[in-house]
Design an enzyme around this catalytic site. Structure first.
Site, short mmCIF file in Angstrom:
data_model
loop_
_atom_site.label_atom_id
_atom_site.label_comp_id
_atom_site.label_asym_id
_atom_site.label_seq_id
_atom_site.Cartn_x
_atom_site.Cartn_y
_atom_site.Cartn_z
CG HIS A 287 7.87 -27.62 19.06
ND1 HIS A 287 7.14 -27.15 20.17
CD2 HIS A 287 9.08 -27.63 19.22
CE1 HIS A 287 8.20 -26.49 20.97
NE2 HIS A 287 9.26 -26.99 20.36
C1 UD1 Z 1 14.04 -27.05 17.91
C2 UD1 Z 1 14.73 -27.02 19.37
C3 UD1 Z 1 13.66 -26.98 20.52
C4 UD1 Z 1 12.90 -25.47 20.29
C5 UD1 Z 1 12.27 -25.44 19.00
C6 UD1 Z 1 11.75 -24.27 18.48
C7 UD1 Z 1 16.63 -28.67 19.55
C8 UD1 Z 1 17.24 -30.08 19.81
N1 UD1 Z 1 15.22 -28.44 19.65
O1 UD1 Z 1 13.27 -28.06 17.66
O2 UD1 Z 1 14.29 -26.91 21.87
O3 UD1 Z 1 11.79 -25.83 21.21
O4 UD1 Z 1 13.43 -25.54 17.97
O5 UD1 Z 1 10.97 -24.40 17.51
O6 UD1 Z 1 17.51 -27.82 19.36
N2 UD1 Z 1 11.86 -28.27 10.01
C9 UD1 Z 1 11.64 -27.89 9.06
N3 UD1 Z 1 11.68 -26.23 8.75
C10 UD1 Z 1 12.56 -25.61 9.39
C11 UD1 Z 1 13.21 -26.45 10.63
C12 UD1 Z 1 12.73 -27.51 10.73
O7 UD1 Z 1 10.54 -28.05 8.20
O8 UD1 Z 1 13.02 -24.58 9.07
C13 UD1 Z 1 11.45 -29.39 10.48
C14 UD1 Z 1 12.54 -30.67 9.93
O9 UD1 Z 1 11.85 -31.81 9.44
C15 UD1 Z 1 13.40 -30.88 11.03
C16 UD1 Z 1 12.44 -30.90 12.26
O10 UD1 Z 1 11.58 -29.79 11.86
O11 UD1 Z 1 13.87 -32.28 11.00
C17 UD1 Z 1 13.01 -30.56 13.60
O12 UD1 Z 1 13.64 -29.40 13.43
P1 UD1 Z 1 14.96 -29.23 14.47
O13 UD1 Z 1 15.51 -27.80 14.30
O14 UD1 Z 1 15.74 -30.29 14.62
O15 UD1 Z 1 14.19 -29.31 15.86
P2 UD1 Z 1 12.72 -28.42 16.23
O16 UD1 Z 1 11.49 -29.39 16.59
O17 UD1 Z 1 12.54 -27.11 15.46
#
Ligand code: UD1
Length: 360
Positions: free
Chosen positions: A207
């Protein structure tokens, strides 16, 4: 008798796991604890399922920050958290790990009167291109109390001049993992439809931005997983699914993609697998603690102890001779490395002690 009010700021999947034992410990001691959810993760499979399975009460406040660019997401959390703390008026704020939620909480509280505590302090990858590395460095340097999981983390904090504010408490994920392993062995969770109960598979997750957001790199990793001549079951974070479809990458060969699993399902999957391939920090440790060799699709890891003990292999491109490495004999990791499953108790003891001196 001192009775401070606590706020835990959480927002992303691994933080829900970490707050669970801390909440239960505070509750047992009759201390008031509000959970503030930043809203960074909002899908039920990444958020609500963890609150339900780990018996964490609903958040007192959800800041509903959602997804977005780093600056956008952080800015939303910062502004909304400041207002929420005005309402809740805690004495102590705990931030966990290294996400954008952690960074935002540390910045806000550093400008306010509350006592700021960082749980899972002292981890470093020494790669500032990772957003998590910047987040954890900032959180460590702004916090009043740094609670480190391991001896290696304590040493790094000392090297950064933070020793006087740091305490080693063990890894809170061991507390949760032990409880959940016991529950899962007594009552195996229902797995997704069409998940067969074989013991002959590799459990995988991917991820991290550095693996998912570059099309050539992601294609290479997905191809490698498909070519392993094994049943490789990958529980896919929504970010991975979104990037695969955006870049037109499909799973082939032995690789199958699954929805994100709940925490008990994850523990069950690791225990039934014969090896784990991941870029997650938490899963590296969970695999090793459950006695499964782990291959980490990264150039570096913060959990250096797992590599030193021969349980974790850094294989950024997944192109080493993995099958041979997996079969090597190994001795189980001792309890001394990540703690004995009582990190939450140590965390609350250290916070009460540190806070009482801080306010004098
Ligand atoms: C975040 C953390 C990472 C952690 C991970 C655990 C940061 C910079 N990264 O990464 O350190 O290991 O969480 O899972 O804080 N999305 C959804 N549904 C959700 C949340 C996110 O579809 O409920 C998708 C969206 O497209 C979003 C992308 O995932 O843009 C990334 O989500 P984000 O919270 O920015 O970072 P993670 O990759 O989840």
């Amino acid at each position: 008798m001192l009775s401070p009010t606590f706020v835990s700021l959480v927002g992303a999947r691994p933080q829900f796991v970490k707050v669970a034992p801390v909440h239960h410990e505070l509750q047992e001691r009759g201390l008031q604890h509000h959970i503030v959810h930043s809203g960074q993760h909002y899908d039920d499979r990444l958020s609500k399922s963890f609150f339900d399975d780990l018996q964490i009460p609903s958040p007192s406040v959800n800041l509903e920050a959602g997804s977005g660019g780093h600056a956008e997401q952080i800015a939303r959390i910062i502004e909304r958290l400041d207002n929420a703390l005005d309402q809740l008026r805690p004495d102590i704020v705990i931030v966990y790990g290294d996400t954008n939620t952690t960074l935002s909480g540390a910045v806000v509280v550093s400008k306010r009167p509350e006592y700021l505590v960082h749980v899972e302090a002292g981890l470093r990858s020494f790669n500032r291109n990772m957003p998590e590395e910047v987040n954890r460095v900032v959180a460590d340097h702004l916090s009043h109390l740094l609670l480190a999981p391991t001896t290696a983390a304590m040493k790094l904090l000392e090297e950064e001049g933070l020793a006087s504010r740091s305490r080693q408490v063990g890894d809170v994920m061991v507390d949760v993992l032990r409880n959940t392993t016991k529950l899962v062995s007594e009552h195996p969770p229902e797995m997704p439809a069409s998940w067969t109960n074989s013991d002959d598979f590799v459990f995988a997750t991917l991820h991290r931005a550095e693996n998912t957001d570059n099309p050539a790199r992601l294609r290479q990793l997905i191809n490698r997983l498909g070519e392993m001549h094994h049943d490789v079951r990958l529980a896919a974070h929504p970010r991975l699914t979104a990037r695969m479809s955006e870049f037109n990458i499909v799973a082939a060969g032995g690789l199958s993609l699954w929805q994100p699993l709940s925490y008990p399902q994850t523990v069950h999957a690791i225990s039934r697998s014969f090896a784990v391939i991941t870029d997650s920090g938490g899963l590296q440790k969970e695999a090793v603690l459950l006695g499964r060799p782990c291959i980490t699709a990264r150039h570096e890891t913060e959990w250096v102890e797992t590599v030193a003990a021969g349980w974790n292999l850094l294989a950024p491109n997944l192109n080493a001779s993995l099958a041979e490495w997996i079969r090597r004999p190994r001795v189980p990791l001792s309890d001394e490395v990540f703690g004995d499953g009582h990190a939450a108790r140590n965390i609350v003891d250290e916070i009460l002690d540190g806070w009482s001196h801080h306010r004098d």
